[in-house]
Write an enzyme that holds these catalytic residues in place. Sequence first.
Site, PDB file in Angstrom:
ATOM      1  N   GLY A 147      33.010  44.746  41.984  1.00 55.63           N
ATOM      2  CA  GLY A 147      31.830  45.565  41.771  1.00 55.63           C
ATOM      3  C   GLY A 147      30.652  45.104  42.602  1.00 55.63           C
ATOM      4  N   ALA A 183      49.405  46.686  42.356  1.00 60.53           N
ATOM      5  CA  ALA A 183      50.487  46.016  43.041  1.00 60.53           C
ATOM      6  C   ALA A 183      51.811  46.173  42.297  1.00 60.53           C
ATOM      7  CB  ALA A 183      50.154  44.530  43.190  1.00 60.53           C
ATOM      8  N   ASN A 222      49.552  41.450  49.404  1.00 62.01           N
ATOM      9  CA  ASN A 222      48.479  40.947  48.545  1.00 62.01           C
ATOM     10  C   ASN A 222      48.742  39.488  48.175  1.00 62.01           C
ATOM     11  OD1 ASN A 222      46.491  40.444  46.697  1.00 62.01           O
ATOM     12  ND2 ASN A 222      47.008  42.109  45.303  1.00 62.01           N
ATOM     13  N   ASN A 228      39.652  41.038  48.419  1.00 61.40           N
ATOM     14  CA  ASN A 228      40.016  41.113  47.004  1.00 61.40           C
ATOM     15  C   ASN A 228      38.821  40.659  46.154  1.00 61.40           C
ATOM     16  OD1 ASN A 228      41.703  41.222  44.633  1.00 61.40           O
ATOM     17  ND2 ASN A 228      43.461  40.764  45.923  1.00 61.40           N
ATOM     18  N   THR A 229      39.069  40.425  44.875  1.00 55.67           N
ATOM     19  CA  THR A 229      38.009  39.994  43.957  1.00 55.67           C
ATOM     20  C   THR A 229      37.651  38.528  44.195  1.00 55.67           C
ATOM     21  OG1 THR A 229      39.666  39.443  42.285  1.00 55.67           O
ATOM     22  CG2 THR A 229      38.698  41.648  42.202  1.00 55.67           C
ATOM     23  N   SER A 234      45.133  37.832  45.180  1.00 52.66           N
ATOM     24  CA  SER A 234      44.744  37.992  43.782  1.00 52.66           C
ATOM     25  C   SER A 234      44.520  36.614  43.170  1.00 52.66           C
ATOM     26  CB  SER A 234      45.831  38.724  43.002  1.00 52.66           C
ATOM     27  OG  SER A 234      45.564  38.660  41.613  1.00 52.66           O
ATOM     28  N   GLY A 282      32.449  46.109  46.266  1.00 50.93           N
ATOM     29  CA  GLY A 282      31.087  46.463  45.923  1.00 50.93           C
ATOM     30  C   GLY A 282      30.578  47.775  46.464  1.00 50.93           C
ATOM     31  N   ASN A 333      38.580  41.057  35.895  1.00 51.95           N
ATOM     32  CA  ASN A 333      39.935  41.284  35.377  1.00 51.95           C
ATOM     33  C   ASN A 333      40.787  40.048  35.626  1.00 51.95           C
ATOM     34  OD1 ASN A 333      42.458  41.765  37.273  1.00 51.95           O
ATOM     35  ND2 ASN A 333      40.650  42.437  38.443  1.00 51.95           N
ATOM     36  N   ARG A 334      41.730  39.876  34.735  1.00 52.70           N
ATOM     37  CA  ARG A 334      42.758  38.854  34.913  1.00 52.70           C
ATOM     38  C   ARG A 334      44.116  39.458  34.530  1.00 52.70           C
ATOM     39  NH1 ARG A 334      39.367  36.252  30.833  1.00 52.70           N
ATOM     40  NH2 ARG A 334      40.223  36.561  28.731  1.00 52.70           N
ATOM     41  N   ASN A 390      44.646  35.990  40.035  1.00 53.18           N
ATOM     42  CA  ASN A 390      45.146  36.025  38.662  1.00 53.18           C
ATOM     43  C   ASN A 390      46.616  35.649  38.506  1.00 53.18           C
ATOM     44  OD1 ASN A 390      42.619  36.904  37.651  1.00 53.18           O
ATOM     45  ND2 ASN A 390      43.069  38.954  38.437  1.00 53.18           N
ATOM     46  N   THR A 391      47.262  35.305  39.612  1.00 58.65           N
ATOM     47  CA  THR A 391      48.610  34.744  39.562  1.00 58.65           C
ATOM     48  C   THR A 391      48.506  33.326  40.111  1.00 58.65           C
ATOM     49  OG1 THR A 391      49.695  36.884  39.824  1.00 58.65           O
ATOM     50  CG2 THR A 391      50.975  34.932  40.416  1.00 58.65           C
ATOM     51  N   ASN A 425      50.573  48.408  47.402  1.00 61.98           N
ATOM     52  CA  ASN A 425      50.188  47.013  47.391  1.00 61.98           C
ATOM     53  C   ASN A 425      51.386  46.188  46.928  1.00 61.98           C
ATOM     54  OD1 ASN A 425      48.794  44.522  46.004  1.00 61.98           O
ATOM     55  ND2 ASN A 425      47.191  45.459  47.247  1.00 61.98           N
TER      56      ASN A 425
END
Length: 352
Positions: free
Chosen positions: A260, A85, A169, A239-240, A172, A289, A110-111, A174-175, A138
Site C-alpha cells: 500500500g 502465486a 516469485n 513485492n511487499t 515473498s 503503493g 499480510n502473512r 511470508n515463506t 505468479n
Amino acid sequence: MTPLERVGLAVFHRIEPERAHALSLTALRRGLVPLPGRLTSSRLATDLDGLSLPNPVGLAAGYDKNAVALGPLMRAGFGFLEVGAATPRPQPGNPRPRLFRLIEDRAAINRFGFNNDGMEAIRARLAARPAGVPVGLNLGANKDSPDRAADFATVLRACGAHVDFATVNVSSPNTEKLRDLQGHEALAALLAGVMAARAELSRPVPVFLKIAPDLTDAEIDDIAAVALEAGVSGIVATNTTLARTGLKSAGAGQAGGLSGAPLFARSTRVLARLSAATGGQLPLIGVGGVGSAEEAYAKIRAGASALQLYTALVYGGMSLVGDIVEGLDRLLARDGFAHVSEAVGTGRKDWE
C-alpha cells in the site's frame, strides 16, 4: 468512486479482511460490480516483451490467487492480469488471521504464506479462461518442499501452455527463507531451471522475476546482472516490505509483508536503481503503493514500462482502475508524450 461503491467499501471494511477479500471475488463473479470494459488509447497501448497490452496498468498477483474471477477482471479496465502465486501442491498457508488493514496508512499487512489450490486446479481454470487481456501466473514454492527452486519450474511446466507470461516469485517474506533464493548463486541456478522449463513449452512465454524492496544497492545491481545473464524477460519491482517506518495504524506491529501507500517511495527507489543497473535492456514492471494516476506516472518516469496495483483497490474500489488509466493518459498528453514508452525513465534521476 460512485456513492454505491463507497457504501460497499464501508460495509466491506466492517468485515474481517480475508472474508471481505473472498466476498469481493464473489461479487465480481456474480456481476454485482460495475465494470468499464477494455480501456485503451493510442498513447497507452503497450508492447511488453511481445505482450500486447491495451494499457500498462495491471493487476498484481495476490488478489485472484486461484484464478476464479478472470472473466470479470478482464472487464475491469486492467491492461493485464497476474494470478497466483501457485505452488505444485495445494497448501493452506499460514494460520488465520493473516491479513490486516492499516486504514490510517492506506496499507495492508499480510502473512498468507502462498495459500492456494495448487497448480492442477489453477491450470484447469486458466485453460478455460475467456479471451481478453493477457494473463500471467505468479510461480511459487511449497513451504515443505525438499527443493523449492525446482518447484518454480514444475509449476511453469504444468501451467505454461495456458498463460501469457509467468513471474518467478522469490521475494515473498511470508515463506521462511524464500528470500534467500535472491542470492547470486541460488538465483542463477533457480532461473536456469525455470528458463529450461520455458524452453520445453510449445509456446515459450515471457518470464519475469519479482524482487523484494528490502535490498541494498549492491544487491539490486547483482540481481540485475543475474537476470540479464539468465535471459529473463523483465523484472517486477517490488513485492511487499518488512519495514514499518512511519506507520500510524494500530495493526502496524503485525508480522508479514506491508503493501500500500507506505511502500511507494521505497519500491520506486528500487525501480529507479534497477532501471539504471539494467540500462534499458530489460522492461521493468513497477509495483508498490500505486493509488493514483500521478503515482502510476511516477512509476513510469522512474523506469517502468508497465505497473501493477492491488492494495489501493481496498480503499479506492474497482473504479480506481479506470481513474488511473484515464488519468495517466491525460498526464502523458499534458507533458507532450505521444506514447507512454516515451516517458519511461524520464524521471529516474529524481529517485537515484
